[in-house]
Scaffold this motif. Structure first.
Motif, mmCIF file in Angstrom:
data_model
loop_
_atom_site.group_PDB
_atom_site.id
_atom_site.type_symbol
_atom_site.label_atom_id
_atom_site.label_comp_id
_atom_site.label_asym_id
_atom_site.label_seq_id
_atom_site.Cartn_x
_atom_site.Cartn_y
_atom_site.Cartn_z
ATOM 1 N N MET A 132 -5.139 -1.865 -3.160
ATOM 2 C CA MET A 132 -5.203 -0.413 -3.084
ATOM 3 C C MET A 132 -6.295 0.122 -4.011
ATOM 4 S SD MET A 132 -4.111 2.326 -1.744
ATOM 5 C CE MET A 132 -2.861 1.461 -0.812
ATOM 6 N N ASP A 133 -6.384 -0.417 -5.213
ATOM 7 C CA ASP A 133 -7.427 0.008 -6.149
ATOM 8 C C ASP A 133 -8.819 -0.351 -5.628
ATOM 9 O OD1 ASP A 133 -5.546 1.057 -7.844
ATOM 10 O OD2 ASP A 133 -5.525 -0.646 -9.213
ATOM 11 N N ALA A 134 -8.920 -1.483 -4.936
ATOM 12 C CA ALA A 134 -10.206 -1.843 -4.330
ATOM 13 C C ALA A 134 -10.609 -0.815 -3.281
ATOM 14 C CB ALA A 134 -10.118 -3.239 -3.706
ATOM 15 N N MET A 135 -9.663 -0.377 -2.486
ATOM 16 C CA MET A 135 -9.972 0.645 -1.485
ATOM 17 C C MET A 135 -10.387 1.958 -2.143
ATOM 18 S SD MET A 135 -6.933 0.151 1.297
ATOM 19 C CE MET A 135 -6.117 -1.438 1.407
ATOM 20 N N LEU A 136 -9.677 2.328 -3.209
ATOM 21 C CA LEU A 136 -9.987 3.591 -3.891
ATOM 22 C C LEU A 136 -11.397 3.585 -4.468
ATOM 23 C CD1 LEU A 136 -6.585 4.262 -5.690
ATOM 24 C CD2 LEU A 136 -7.653 5.731 -3.971
ATOM 25 N N THR A 137 -11.881 2.417 -4.858
ATOM 26 C CA THR A 137 -13.221 2.318 -5.438
ATOM 27 C C THR A 137 -14.244 1.823 -4.416
ATOM 28 O OG1 THR A 137 -12.692 0.088 -6.241
ATOM 29 C CG2 THR A 137 -12.349 1.926 -7.766
ATOM 30 N N GLN A 138 -13.836 1.776 -3.154
ATOM 31 C CA GLN A 138 -14.715 1.348 -2.053
ATOM 32 C C GLN A 138 -15.300 -0.038 -2.307
ATOM 33 O OE1 GLN A 138 -17.494 4.517 -1.001
ATOM 34 N NE2 GLN A 138 -15.920 6.068 -1.397
ATOM 35 N N THR A 139 -14.449 -0.907 -2.852
ATOM 36 C CA THR A 139 -14.836 -2.284 -3.147
ATOM 37 C C THR A 139 -14.322 -3.208 -2.051
ATOM 38 O OG1 THR A 139 -14.643 -1.798 -5.516
ATOM 39 C CG2 THR A 139 -14.732 -4.126 -4.868
ATOM 40 N N PRO A 140 -15.194 -3.885 -1.320
ATOM 41 C CA PRO A 140 -14.735 -4.843 -0.312
ATOM 42 C C PRO A 140 -13.902 -5.952 -0.963
ATOM 43 C CG PRO A 140 -17.060 -4.339 -0.012
ATOM 44 C CD PRO A 140 -16.665 -3.751 -1.331
ATOM 45 N N SER A 141 -13.004 -6.526 -0.182
ATOM 46 C CA SER A 141 -12.123 -7.551 -0.731
ATOM 47 C C SER A 141 -11.994 -8.727 0.225
ATOM 48 C CB SER A 141 -10.734 -6.972 -1.012
ATOM 49 O OG SER A 141 -10.145 -6.489 0.190
ATOM 50 N N VAL A 142 -11.710 -9.876 -0.354
ATOM 51 C CA VAL A 142 -11.283 -11.043 0.413
ATOM 52 C C VAL A 142 -9.832 -11.286 0.030
ATOM 53 C CG1 VAL A 142 -11.705 -13.449 1.006
ATOM 54 C CG2 VAL A 142 -13.615 -11.979 0.335
ATOM 55 N N ALA A 143 -8.963 -11.338 1.012
ATOM 56 C CA ALA A 143 -7.532 -11.450 0.769
ATOM 57 C C ALA A 143 -6.920 -12.478 1.703
ATOM 58 C CB ALA A 143 -6.846 -10.096 0.970
ATOM 59 N N THR A 144 -5.835 -13.081 1.278
ATOM 60 C CA THR A 144 -5.073 -13.942 2.171
ATOM 61 C C THR A 144 -4.199 -13.086 3.083
ATOM 62 O OG1 THR A 144 -3.261 -14.086 0.596
ATOM 63 C CG2 THR A 144 -4.970 -15.785 0.462
ATOM 64 N N ILE A 185 -1.050 -13.217 3.147
ATOM 65 C CA ILE A 185 0.059 -12.751 2.307
ATOM 66 C C ILE A 185 -0.358 -11.506 1.538
ATOM 67 C CG2 ILE A 185 1.478 -13.312 0.299
ATOM 68 C CD1 ILE A 185 2.408 -14.780 2.745
ATOM 69 N N ALA A 186 -1.552 -11.512 0.961
ATOM 70 C CA ALA A 186 -2.017 -10.372 0.165
ATOM 71 C C ALA A 186 -2.184 -9.118 1.016
ATOM 72 C CB ALA A 186 -3.332 -10.716 -0.524
ATOM 73 N N SER A 187 -2.682 -9.282 2.234
ATOM 74 C CA SER A 187 -2.974 -8.119 3.089
ATOM 75 C C SER A 187 -1.802 -7.710 3.964
ATOM 76 C CB SER A 187 -4.177 -8.438 3.981
ATOM 77 O OG SER A 187 -3.896 -9.552 4.829
ATOM 78 N N GLU A 188 -0.701 -8.414 3.874
ATOM 79 C CA GLU A 188 0.460 -8.156 4.737
ATOM 80 C C GLU A 188 0.932 -6.701 4.651
ATOM 81 O OE1 GLU A 188 3.916 -11.080 5.310
ATOM 82 O OE2 GLU A 188 4.685 -9.664 3.807
ATOM 83 N N SER A 189 1.114 -6.088 5.815
ATOM 84 C CA SER A 189 1.629 -4.711 5.933
ATOM 85 C C SER A 189 0.720 -3.665 5.310
ATOM 86 C CB SER A 189 3.036 -4.594 5.327
ATOM 87 O OG SER A 189 3.969 -5.308 6.089
ATOM 88 N N MET A 190 -0.543 -4.001 5.064
ATOM 89 C CA MET A 190 -1.423 -3.052 4.411
ATOM 90 C C MET A 190 -2.407 -2.357 5.352
ATOM 91 S SD MET A 190 -2.261 -4.277 0.535
ATOM 92 C CE MET A 190 -2.697 -2.584 0.148
ATOM 93 N N HIS A 191 -2.698 -2.942 6.512
ATOM 94 C CA HIS A 191 -3.761 -2.327 7.309
ATOM 95 C C HIS A 191 -3.371 -1.978 8.739
ATOM 96 C CE1 HIS A 191 -5.091 -6.189 9.381
ATOM 97 N NE2 HIS A 191 -4.329 -6.646 8.400
ATOM 98 N N GLY A 192 -2.183 -2.359 9.209
ATOM 99 C CA GLY A 192 -1.751 -1.980 10.545
ATOM 100 C C GLY A 192 -2.772 -2.346 11.600
ATOM 101 N N ASP A 193 -3.186 -1.363 12.391
ATOM 102 C CA ASP A 193 -4.184 -1.595 13.443
ATOM 103 C C ASP A 193 -5.622 -1.409 12.949
ATOM 104 O OD1 ASP A 193 -2.161 -2.065 15.297
ATOM 105 O OD2 ASP A 193 -1.985 0.063 15.802
ATOM 106 N N CYS A 194 -5.792 -1.039 11.701
ATOM 107 C CA CYS A 194 -7.135 -0.822 11.157
ATOM 108 C C CYS A 194 -7.784 -2.163 10.785
ATOM 109 C CB CYS A 194 -7.076 0.058 9.913
ATOM 110 S SG CYS A 194 -6.416 1.716 10.193
ATOM 111 N N PRO A 195 -9.094 -2.276 10.907
ATOM 112 C CA PRO A 195 -9.761 -3.505 10.464
ATOM 113 C C PRO A 195 -9.669 -3.647 8.951
ATOM 114 C CG PRO A 195 -11.372 -1.834 11.067
ATOM 115 C CD PRO A 195 -10.040 -1.290 11.482
ATOM 116 N N TRP A 196 -9.602 -4.894 8.483
ATOM 117 C CA TRP A 196 -9.548 -5.114 7.043
ATOM 118 C C TRP A 196 -10.924 -4.848 6.434
ATOM 119 C CZ3 TRP A 196 -5.888 -5.016 3.752
ATOM 120 C CH2 TRP A 196 -6.130 -5.410 2.432
ATOM 121 N N PRO A 197 -10.996 -4.097 5.324
ATOM 122 C CA PRO A 197 -12.295 -3.779 4.694
ATOM 123 C C PRO A 197 -12.820 -4.951 3.870
ATOM 124 C CG PRO A 197 -10.515 -2.736 3.476
ATOM 125 C CD PRO A 197 -9.876 -3.394 4.659
#
Length: 421
Positions: free
Chosen positions: A300-312, A314-326
């Protein structure tokens, strides 16, 4: 009208996602006109938030003590929120006795039994594969694993005893309703609620290095640091030799600080006074979580600072729905390192991911809309609380038996303390 939040610990928004979550709930209640109170039996901490500064009255309370009944009866709140199921176990029956008309709300933070089950599955996998990635099993296998521990029984019982449970993860709602027979009427999906970041953000050329952050007392974060150290970073630093990895987090133990190695450009930085500042200065955030539950504050903090992320996954679970992962979702050390290297080195790929953070925040995490809707739901339930409780027979049954067993144990501890004192 008063609202009381009974905390498991004093909130530290800069130390953990759980602390940030509590701060968001307090702000939401304040905005709705509640007179907000926070009570906690834990020891005070150096990093806890200044509750008075956000118009919240703080109260120190005691475990296994009749004084809490007297305190809550005097306060007479309309709503009581329990921070995690263990807090409901300790204080829920007392609230029910002293303030039977108060609406009881549980905030799970995350489903502890799911996190524990995944940790068990990972440990089993690591025995045969030291480089194993995240725990990726279907819901049936998760149910079988969760069922092996009494933690899920305690969590579900607390959910039934409360009038409403706030769930941060859609995955966990699906597990509870489909496998553990929890009525959807007892659950409400409330993810993180955030406002846009008002600070000036750096662009691609102004940023450098990789970053990750997380409370070291949280087992999934410590495991992620180990996976970075042993498997991911040795591959990644070969692909981006000029970059460093900066690892921030509160309460780093000696075994963590000893991992710091300047020659490998692997740095354990410890507590960050301003998480958004250190994430916003980095080019890519890494979230290599192999087990866990809920949704992740670091992402969430990465999104707030517009910082791209690499996540597993498990890490991204339930966070992006139908939206592409940033950024990129990757579940092996090799894929994770390759994705991180590309995001770091390719400015066009980085900018697309950075722009995606704003789209995802607007689609799923806007504070005004989420706060309004959950408070509206809360007030509707309060207005129909008698009928709502009449439909929750299992909740009444769990309340009856838990109050008896927990009350007698608590009163025995209280009496023993008086004798010893």
């Amino acid at each position: 009208m008063r609202a009381l939040l009974v905390g498991y610990v004093w909130p530290e928004p800069n130390s953990s996602a759980a602390g940030a979550r509590i701060a968001q709930l307090l702000a939401s209640l304040n905005s709705a006109g509640y007179e907000v109170h926070f009570a906690c039996a834990a020891a005070l901490s150096d990093h806890q938030m200044d509750l008075a500064a956000v118009n919240v009255t703080a109260h120190e309370i005691a475990l296994n003590c009749e004084s809490f009944n007297e305190f809550v009866a005097r306060l007479n709140p309309a709503v009581v929120i329990f921070d995690r199921f263990v807090t409901e176990e300790q204080f829920g029956w007392r609230v029910s006795q002293a303030c039977p008309d108060a609406m009881r709300v549980l905030d799970t933070e995350d489903l502890h039994s799911l996190r524990a089950a995944r940790e068990t599955l990972l440990k089993r996998e690591l025995k045969t594969d030291p480089n194993a990635g995240p725990v990726l099993v279907d819901d049936g296998a998760l149910f079988d694993s969760m069922r092996q521990s009494d933690m899920i029984l305690r969590e579900v019982a607390a959910i039934f005893r409360c009038d409403l449970t706030l769930m941060i993860s859609e995955k966990e709602i699906a597990l509870l309703t489909q496998y553990f027979s929890v009525p959807s009427s007892l659950l409400y999906h409330l993810p993180f609620m955030v406002e846009p970041c008002e600070r000036t953000l750096s662009d691609y050329a102004e940023r450098e290095h990789f970053v990750t952050i997380g409370n070291f007392r949280h087992a999934p974060n410590w495991d992620a640091v180990l996976w970075l150290k042993q498997s991911i970073w040795p591959q990644l630093r070969k692909q981006v030799p000029g970059a460093e990895l900066h690892i921030y987090g509160s309460y780093p133990p000696k075994k963590a600080t000893q991992l710091s190695n300047p020659k490998e450009k692997f740095f354990i930085k410890g507590w960050a006074a301003d998480a958004l500042a250190v994430i916003g200065a980095a080019r890519v955030l890494l979230a290599p979580l192999r087990f866990g539950a809920g949704i992740k504050g670091k992402l969430m903090d990465a999104m707030l600072t517009q910082t791209p992320s690499v996540a597993t996954s498990i890490a991204s679970e339930s966070m992006h729905g139908d939206c592409p992962w940033p950024g990129t979702i990757a579940d092996t050390a090799e894929d994770f390192a390759a994705a991180a290297a590309q995001l770091y080195s390719d400015e066009n790929v980085w900018k697309i991911a950075s722009d995606g953070t704003k789209q995802l925040l607007n689609a799923r995490y806007r504070y005004p809309q989420l706060s309004f809707l959950w408070l509206q739901h809360l007030n509707q339930l309060r207005d129909n609380l008698f009928q709502h409780r009449q439909r929750n027979f299992l909740g009444a049954m769990f309340q009856y038996h838990a109050a008896r067993s927990t009350e007698f144990m608590s009163r025995w501890i209280e009496a023993k303390s008086r004798v010893q004192g």
